[in-house]
Design an enzyme around this catalytic site. Structure first.
Site, PDB file in Angstrom:
ATOM      1  N   HIS A 182       0.987  -1.064   0.060  1.00 23.08           N
ATOM      2  CA  HIS A 182       0.040  -0.133   0.002  1.00 23.08           C
ATOM      3  C   HIS A 182       0.726   1.225  -0.090  1.00 23.08           C
ATOM      4  O   HIS A 182       0.266   2.354  -0.251  1.00 23.08           O
ATOM      5  CB  HIS A 182      -0.948  -0.012   1.186  1.00 23.08           C
ATOM      6  CG  HIS A 182      -0.593   0.427   2.635  1.00 23.08           C
ATOM      7  ND1 HIS A 182      -0.154  -0.400   3.515  1.00 23.08           N
ATOM      8  CD2 HIS A 182      -0.497   1.526   3.193  1.00 23.08           C
ATOM      9  CE1 HIS A 182       0.285   0.015   4.424  1.00 23.08           C
ATOM     10  NE2 HIS A 182       0.322   1.571   4.173  1.00 23.08           N
ATOM     11  N   ASP A 227      -0.053  -7.708   1.424  1.00 35.07           N
ATOM     12  CA  ASP A 227       0.583  -6.084   1.442  1.00 35.07           C
ATOM     13  C   ASP A 227       1.961  -6.027   1.305  1.00 35.07           C
ATOM     14  O   ASP A 227       2.392  -5.816   2.347  1.00 35.07           O
ATOM     15  CB  ASP A 227      -0.103  -5.349   2.874  1.00 35.07           C
ATOM     16  CG  ASP A 227      -0.074  -3.978   2.620  1.00 35.07           C
ATOM     17  OD1 ASP A 227       0.427  -3.569   1.747  1.00 35.07           O
ATOM     18  OD2 ASP A 227      -0.287  -3.341   3.655  1.00 35.07           O
ATOM     19  N   SER A 245       4.391   1.687   8.101  1.00 35.04           N
ATOM     20  CA  SER A 245       4.180   0.802   7.024  1.00 35.04           C
ATOM     21  C   SER A 245       5.443   0.408   6.599  1.00 35.04           C
ATOM     22  O   SER A 245       6.125   1.048   6.040  1.00 35.04           O
ATOM     23  CB  SER A 245       3.241   1.324   6.150  1.00 35.04           C
ATOM     24  OG  SER A 245       1.826   1.210   6.705  1.00 35.04           O
TER      25      SER A 245
HETATM   26  C1  4AZ Z   1      -0.991   3.472   8.158  1.00 37.97           C
HETATM   27  O1  4AZ Z   1      -1.587   4.492   7.871  1.00 37.97           O
HETATM   28  C2  4AZ Z   1      -1.136   2.873   9.450  1.00 37.97           C
HETATM   29  N1  4AZ Z   1      -2.195   1.599  14.174  1.00 37.97           N
HETATM   30  C3  4AZ Z   1      -0.070   1.815   9.790  1.00 37.97           C
HETATM   31  C4  4AZ Z   1      -0.464   1.122  10.985  1.00 37.97           C
HETATM   32  C5  4AZ Z   1      -1.528   1.264  11.619  1.00 37.97           C
HETATM   33  C6  4AZ Z   1      -2.389   2.530  11.226  1.00 37.97           C
HETATM   34  C7  4AZ Z   1      -2.126   3.054  10.115  1.00 37.97           C
HETATM   35  C8  4AZ Z   1      -1.839   0.874  12.982  1.00 37.97           C
HETATM   36  O2  4AZ Z   1       0.224   3.503   7.395  1.00 37.97           O
END
Ligand code: 4AZ
Length: 247
Positions: free
Chosen positions: A60, A107, A209
């Site tokens: 993503h 992902d 992420s």
């Molecule tokens: C994100 O937006 C994201 N709390 C990554 C992890 C979490 C929420 C959002 C987990 O990349």
């Protein structure tokens, strides 16, 4: 990495949680961490350096065009002048063929660097294990990244942060209380968060992420998604089917 002090949250006004920061990672002590930059030169995602030319991240992260990867980064602000940092352009990108943006399954995304990076004391490869364990409920694992540290400010962190999170059973994570039924936590995913009521809330957040979930020193997953950040009953979700045979 968002780490909310629960005591502050209780004492704070309007019931708002105040993030008091996490644990700054000792400079270059996670030498396999990659920092991914978009076309504007802003850091947007984390990743893991698997080999001299391959970086694993989240599919993503493609929402931003990833142009540059920096390895050996400690603070974002110093990353252009820090002699430990090796920057590379992205030559090719391989999204997991079964990635589904709606269900968030698979992902995973592999980036091929334009030129090999060299191992130094600040930069190391972390190849995936041949068999990646499915971490059991209660396992304490480490997450790391330059992601959001304050949900109200929503800026990436200058420092690389890390936190310990506890693995939560899929059945639990699939309950409406823990997930909002929008997503199903499949066997390809694992939830991890803060289960001890007396502990400050620890969580991954936007920008983390693609970064690693490390359990007992082994990378078992990558930060994928969640329902917001720093909510005790909405733990982070990690993609765990990471065997490259799946690509
Ligand atoms: C994100 O937006 C994201 N709390 C990554 C992890 C979490 C929420 C959002 C987990 O990349």
């Amino acid at each position: 990495m968002t780490i909310v002090d629960r005591r502050n949250a209780v004492a704070g006004t309007c019931g708002e949680a105040e993030i008091i920061g996490g644990k700054k990672v000792k400079a270059h002590s996670l030498p396999h961490m990659a920092l991914l930059y978009n076309s504007k030169g802003d850091p947007v995602c984390g990743g893991t350096l698997l080999s001299p030319t391959w970086v694993l991240t989240a599919a993503h992260c493609i929402q931003s065009m990833i142009c540059t990867v920096r390895l050996g980064v400690d603070t974002v602000n110093n990353s252009k002048t820090d002699g430990f940092v090796q920057a590379r352009k992205v030559a090719r990108q391989y999204q997991h063929p079964c990635y589904n943006a709606d269900t968030k399954i698979h992902d995973l995304w592999l980036l091929k660097l334009s030129q090999a990076v060299e191992e130094t004391m600040a930069l190391k490869y972390l190849p995936l294990a041949n068999t990646i364990p499915d971490p059991k409920e209660g396992t304490i694992c480490m997450v790391a990244g330059w992601g959001v540290v304050n949900v109200h400010i929503k800026a990436m962190s200058d420092d690389l942060m890390s936190a310990d999170v506890t693995v939560i059973k899929r059945e639990t994570c699939n309950l409406t209380k823990y997930n909002n039924t929008k997503y199903t936590i499949t066997s390809d995913m694992v939830c991890a968060g803060t289960v001890d009521e007396n502990q400050d809330v620890r969580d991954t957040c936007q920008g983390d992420s693609g970064g690693p979930l490390m359990c007992n020193g082994v990378q078992v997953g990558i930060t994928s998604f969640g329902i917001g950040c720093a909510n005790r009953t909405k733990p982070g979700v990690f993609c765990i089917k990471m065997c490259l045979k799946h690509f």
